[in-house]
Enzyme design. Sequence first.
Site, PDB file in Angstrom:
ATOM      1  CG  ASP A 121      32.653  60.042   0.151  1.00 11.36           C
ATOM      2  OD1 ASP A 121      33.037  61.415  -0.483  1.00 11.36           O
ATOM      3  OD2 ASP A 121      33.127  59.760   1.096  1.00 11.36           O
ATOM      4  CB  CYS A 122      26.453  57.573  -1.076  1.00 10.40           C
ATOM      5  SG  CYS A 122      26.144  58.181   0.392  1.00 10.40           S
ATOM      6  CE1 TYR A 123      21.044  59.460  -2.305  1.00 13.99           C
ATOM      7  CE2 TYR A 123      22.414  58.913  -0.371  1.00 13.99           C
ATOM      8  CZ  TYR A 123      21.233  58.624  -1.096  1.00 13.99           C
ATOM      9  OH  TYR A 123      20.557  57.782  -0.800  1.00 13.99           O
TER      10      TYR A 123
END
Lengths: 403, 135
Positions: free
Chosen positions: A139-141
């Site tokens: 989700d963040c990368y």
Amino acid sequence: MPKTIAEINEKISKGQAVVVNAEEVIDIVKKKGVAKAAQEIDVVTTGTFGPMCSSGAYFNVGHTKPKMKMGGGKATLNDIPLYTGLAAVDLFLGATAIPDDDPRNKVYPGHFNYGGGHVLEDLLAGKDVKFSVSAYGTDCYPRKKLDTWINMNDMNQATLFNVRNAYQNYNIAVNASDKMIHTYMGTLKPNLGNANYCSAGQLSPLLNDPHYKTVGIGTKIFLGGGIGYVAWQGTQHAPSSLRSENGVPKRGAGTLAVIGDMKQMSSKYLVGTSFVGYGCTATVGIGLPIPILSEEILQYTAVTDDEIYAAIIDYSDAYPNFKPDILGEASYGQLRSGKIEVGGKELPTASLSSYSKALEISNTLKDWILKGDFTLTDPVAPIAGAEDGVTFKPLNERPIKDA
Amino acid sequence: MAFSKRVVLRFPRSLVHQPIVSRLIKDYSLDFNILKALVNPKEEGLLVMELMGKRSDFDKAIAYLTEAGVETEPLSRVKRNEERCTQCGACVSMCPTGAFVVDEKTRGVLFDDAKCIACELCLLVCPPRVLELTV
């Protein structure tokens, strides 16, 4: 006498320090004697330039947009796999890494033309290298794929971190079998056809400070054409190895782990290297300054090739089968004469470590100190000595039974 | 003008018995130095030699050899990348002709091109792979 490093640095900053290399010091001590020479000389510079497999570098390549978790993914530089088990954009490249599709020794002997050491050399030479990454996406990368050119300037950090360099002495490799063998000590002809060795001998850093009296953690050194530091004792550090009466190890003994900013290094002193039938590595240049703090320390730096011995080992049997047998010993003086005798037979010798480049490194370091560009450091902690009981143990195999 | 060139000559079986090389001296005034020879009766012959003389005579001699059925090709030469050479010396004990020697003073590794027979033994044993074949 005795001097301190602070006093020597004071002289360096005033341009008054007396600096000689580990070859020059031999004649000076012969002519003037230890006491007088120790009064005069402030620093002895050493050098070595040989294949050192436990070398590598870590990089921080910066973030892509959108961001990508390279950590845990697969990444290559010029098809050489990197270690990705670190944070999102930190990567480690080892000198012996080879491409996944390298034929290795499938057609023996393999050629091993390009590996991690060659990537390090190409980056130092300022070349663009191909950087390819695949990641699983989070989700963040979210990004999963990257193919781009990259060079040294693009890296946030490029730090050479060699976990074992500057081996204090090394084996002399021969082949007693009846067929040619290809080893990390080079190609060895059958029936004791040649002998290969790998040390700068009287110029080599740790052979000039055999009991690690001046070198320690934090010592500033010449590394790959730039400035580096001793980070720790190296892997396989074995200070309790067999020593001559002069204190100099007759077998592989101490090692250093070294670190330094690659951005100020040069491809001249870090060269990608191949051993046919064996693999890839890097030839690394290291220079260690030895502050002459006492007569004893100076005496050690005056060691000559004739006083340093190494063990002759059969790489067709004793080495691979981990047998303690040696076929004899030879001095570096004998090795450099071009031939040694083993069991009544004369063997031509060849070096894998460059004496002339080691000399060049010791002279470069000398010039830096004379110009005041390089001052000496007090180690922040010592590295383990013979008295500390550090040994190099074999692996204790404990078979895993199927559950 | 003195001219010299190294060549590889391959003799088919049928020619191994004939006096061919001698004609290079007699008819083409060439001098030669044999660098390598593999001649066995009833087998192909191989001769690596340096031919010296006039360029025009050399060209005529090569034409004669080709006509006679001898395959000729220039001997490749080994070239050293001086910039990348680490001067280690791994090549020294591998070279059968002593083309690589360690300079006693500087301990650098000298390469004497004139002694090299391009046997190629050094190419792969050179750790930084700085030796290359050129034609």
